[in-house]
Design a protein around this motif. Structure first.
Motif, PDB file in Angstrom:
ATOM      1  N   PRO A   1       1.097  -0.859   0.216  1.00  0.00           N
ATOM      2  CA  PRO A   1      -0.054   0.435   0.039  1.00  0.00           C
ATOM      3  C   PRO A   1       0.797   1.185  -0.036  1.00  0.00           C
ATOM      4  CG  PRO A   1      -1.184  -1.914   1.311  1.00  0.00           C
ATOM      5  CD  PRO A   1       0.461  -1.897   1.062  1.00  0.00           C
ATOM      6  N   ALA A   2       2.020   1.143   0.647  1.00  0.00           N
ATOM      7  CA  ALA A   2       2.233   2.619   1.047  1.00  0.00           C
ATOM      8  C   ALA A   2       3.301   2.676  -0.578  1.00  0.00           C
ATOM      9  CB  ALA A   2       3.860   2.236   1.433  1.00  0.00           C
ATOM     10  N   LEU A   3       4.049   1.689  -1.557  1.00  0.00           N
ATOM     11  CA  LEU A   3       3.826   2.294  -2.445  1.00  0.00           C
ATOM     12  C   LEU A   3       2.472   2.201  -3.812  1.00  0.00           C
ATOM     13  CD1 LEU A   3       6.910   0.520  -3.851  1.00  0.00           C
ATOM     14  CD2 LEU A   3       6.790   2.303  -3.309  1.00  0.00           C
ATOM     15  N   ARG A   4       2.043   1.888  -3.690  1.00  0.00           N
ATOM     16  CA  ARG A   4       0.410   1.702  -4.302  1.00  0.00           C
ATOM     17  C   ARG A   4      -0.471   3.192  -4.756  1.00  0.00           C
ATOM     18  NH1 ARG A   4      -4.102  -1.403  -3.198  1.00  0.00           N
ATOM     19  NH2 ARG A   4      -2.500  -2.892  -1.879  1.00  0.00           N
ATOM     20  N   THR A   5      -0.163   3.301  -3.050  1.00  0.00           N
ATOM     21  CA  THR A   5      -0.901   4.380  -2.992  1.00  0.00           C
ATOM     22  C   THR A   5      -0.883   5.944  -2.347  1.00  0.00           C
ATOM     23  OG1 THR A   5      -1.323   3.970  -0.996  1.00  0.00           O
ATOM     24  CG2 THR A   5      -2.806   2.572  -1.943  1.00  0.00           C
ATOM     25  N   ALA A   6       0.601   5.752  -2.712  1.00  0.00           N
ATOM     26  CA  ALA A   6       1.822   7.190  -2.708  1.00  0.00           C
ATOM     27  C   ALA A   6       1.016   8.258  -3.539  1.00  0.00           C
ATOM     28  CB  ALA A   6       3.468   6.615  -3.000  1.00  0.00           C
TER      29      ALA A   6
ATOM     30  N   HIS B   1      10.631   5.138 -11.289  1.00  0.00           N
ATOM     31  CA  HIS B   1       9.317   5.075 -12.955  1.00  0.00           C
ATOM     32  C   HIS B   1       8.674   4.036 -13.613  1.00  0.00           C
ATOM     33  CE1 HIS B   1      10.159   5.898 -17.232  1.00  0.00           C
ATOM     34  NE2 HIS B   1       9.920   5.332 -17.809  1.00  0.00           N
ATOM     35  N   LEU B   2       8.498   2.770 -13.710  1.00  0.00           N
ATOM     36  CA  LEU B   2       8.225   1.471 -13.312  1.00  0.00           C
ATOM     37  C   LEU B   2       6.456   1.845 -13.140  1.00  0.00           C
ATOM     38  CD1 LEU B   2      10.504  -1.065 -14.622  1.00  0.00           C
ATOM     39  CD2 LEU B   2       9.655   0.023 -16.361  1.00  0.00           C
ATOM     40  N   LEU B   3       6.684   1.799 -11.622  1.00  0.00           N
ATOM     41  CA  LEU B   3       5.374   2.081 -10.737  1.00  0.00           C
ATOM     42  C   LEU B   3       5.078   3.672 -11.038  1.00  0.00           C
ATOM     43  CD1 LEU B   3       6.667   0.920  -7.182  1.00  0.00           C
ATOM     44  CD2 LEU B   3       5.754  -0.402  -9.316  1.00  0.00           C
ATOM     45  N   SER B   4       5.442   4.697 -11.492  1.00  0.00           N
ATOM     46  CA  SER B   4       5.095   5.727 -11.655  1.00  0.00           C
ATOM     47  C   SER B   4       3.885   5.443 -13.227  1.00  0.00           C
ATOM     48  CB  SER B   4       5.892   7.043 -12.655  1.00  0.00           C
ATOM     49  OG  SER B   4       4.795   8.242 -13.068  1.00  0.00           O
ATOM     50  N   GLY B   5       4.255   4.799 -14.241  1.00  0.00           N
ATOM     51  CA  GLY B   5       3.395   4.478 -15.345  1.00  0.00           C
ATOM     52  C   GLY B   5       2.323   3.659 -14.713  1.00  0.00           C
ATOM     53  N   LEU B   6       2.600   2.785 -14.050  1.00  0.00           N
ATOM     54  CA  LEU B   6       1.763   1.602 -13.517  1.00  0.00           C
ATOM     55  C   LEU B   6       0.604   1.487 -12.666  1.00  0.00           C
ATOM     56  CD1 LEU B   6       1.067  -1.656 -13.795  1.00  0.00           C
ATOM     57  CD2 LEU B   6       2.431  -1.910 -11.690  1.00  0.00           C
ATOM     58  N   TYR B   7       1.052   3.005 -11.960  1.00  0.00           N
ATOM     59  CA  TYR B   7       0.061   3.435 -10.970  1.00  0.00           C
ATOM     60  C   TYR B   7      -0.695   4.554 -11.153  1.00  0.00           C
ATOM     61  CZ  TYR B   7       1.395  -0.425  -8.150  1.00  0.00           C
ATOM     62  OH  TYR B   7       2.085  -1.592  -7.762  1.00  0.00           O
ATOM     63  N   ARG B   8      -0.056   5.235 -12.496  1.00  0.00           N
ATOM     64  CA  ARG B   8      -0.634   6.932 -12.748  1.00  0.00           C
ATOM     65  C   ARG B   8      -0.299   7.604 -11.508  1.00  0.00           C
ATOM     66  NH1 ARG B   8      -1.332   5.077 -17.405  1.00  0.00           N
ATOM     67  NH2 ARG B   8      -3.581   4.196 -18.034  1.00  0.00           N
ATOM     68  N   THR B   9       0.872   7.703 -10.602  1.00  0.00           N
ATOM     69  CA  THR B   9       1.243   8.719 -10.064  1.00  0.00           C
ATOM     70  C   THR B   9       2.936   9.267 -10.346  1.00  0.00           C
ATOM     71  OG1 THR B   9       0.874   6.569  -8.318  1.00  0.00           O
ATOM     72  CG2 THR B   9       2.462   8.046  -8.151  1.00  0.00           C
ATOM     73  N   PRO B  10       2.372  10.522 -10.025  1.00  0.00           N
ATOM     74  CA  PRO B  10       3.658  11.324 -10.702  1.00  0.00           C
ATOM     75  C   PRO B  10       5.379  10.938 -10.031  1.00  0.00           C
ATOM     76  CG  PRO B  10       2.117  12.624  -8.978  1.00  0.00           C
ATOM     77  CD  PRO B  10       1.364  11.498  -9.152  1.00  0.00           C
ATOM     78  N   HIS B  11       6.329  11.304 -10.811  1.00  0.00           N
ATOM     79  CA  HIS B  11       7.797  10.484 -10.137  1.00  0.00           C
ATOM     80  C   HIS B  11       8.389  11.579 -10.586  1.00  0.00           C
ATOM     81  CE1 HIS B  11      11.469   8.604 -11.586  1.00  0.00           C
ATOM     82  NE2 HIS B  11      11.301   8.680 -10.431  1.00  0.00           N
ATOM     83  N   VAL B  12       8.832  12.263  -8.991  1.00  0.00           N
ATOM     84  CA  VAL B  12       9.805  12.981  -8.427  1.00  0.00           C
ATOM     85  C   VAL B  12      11.072  12.725  -8.987  1.00  0.00           C
ATOM     86  CG1 VAL B  12      10.564  15.294  -7.650  1.00  0.00           C
ATOM     87  CG2 VAL B  12       8.158  14.577  -7.617  1.00  0.00           C
TER      88      VAL B  12
END
Length: 170
Positions: free
Chosen positions: A90-95, A112-123
């Motif tokens: 959850p700490a990565l999926r819901t960030a 970078h990969l999780l940003s695309g998968l979860y549609r989460t902004p990557h700084v």
């Protein structure tokens, strides 16, 4: 700029305090800064030094999860299978924000990969202080590195040297 009030931030890095180096100091101070401003920070890093607990919580409320590095001889390039498996946590999926420190390091690639998968902004805070010239680095730059930087929601540059390297990548 990302303007978020009290964000859940997953900070992925190859080393974190009590390990020491310029990049570790930057990452530790950044995490403290974010916590002081009310953000919920979860650090995902390597188990360097090896005597550190797998999970700890600081007095300020920051959670640090450490994973055993594998498959490389130098910490920035080490693969951490446990960190990859944590991508379902959850700490990565819901960030609200995935923030990576490094460039061609495993945690930056995972963010970078999780940003695309979860549609989460990557700084991304790239680090070009140690930039070996090699065919592996060249391939990484061409296949993924430049794309990682272009697709980041925000890039934090730490020095004039790094700004010049980024300019070379256009």
């Amino acid at each position: 700029h990302l303007h978020v009030k009290k964000a859940r931030i997953a900070l992925l890095c190859h080393k974190f305090w009590p390990a020491v180096s310029g990049l570790c100091t930057y990452t530790g101070r950044l995490a403290e800064y974010l916590v002081e401003r009310g953000h919920d920070v979860h650090v995902f890093t390597s188990r360097i030094p090896a005597d550190q607990p797998a999970v700890s919580r600081t007095g300020s409320g920051m959670t640090i999860r450490r994973y055993t590095p594998r498959l490389a001889n130098h910490p920035p390039f080490q693969f951490m299978p446990g960190m990859g498996a944590a991508s379902l946590s959850p700490a990565l999926r819901t960030a609200d924000i995935l923030h990576s420190v490094g460039y061609y390091f495993f945690p930056a690639v995972l963010a970078h990969l999780l940003s695309g998968l979860y549609r989460t902004p990557h700084v991304c805070t790239p680090s070009f202080g140690y930039t070996p010239e090699s065919w592996q680095r060249d391939w990484f730059d061409r296949l993924m590195g430049r794309r990682l930087l272009r697709r980041a929601s925000h890039v934090i540059v730490q020095s004039d040297h790094e700004l010049e390297v980024l300019r070379q990548y256009r």
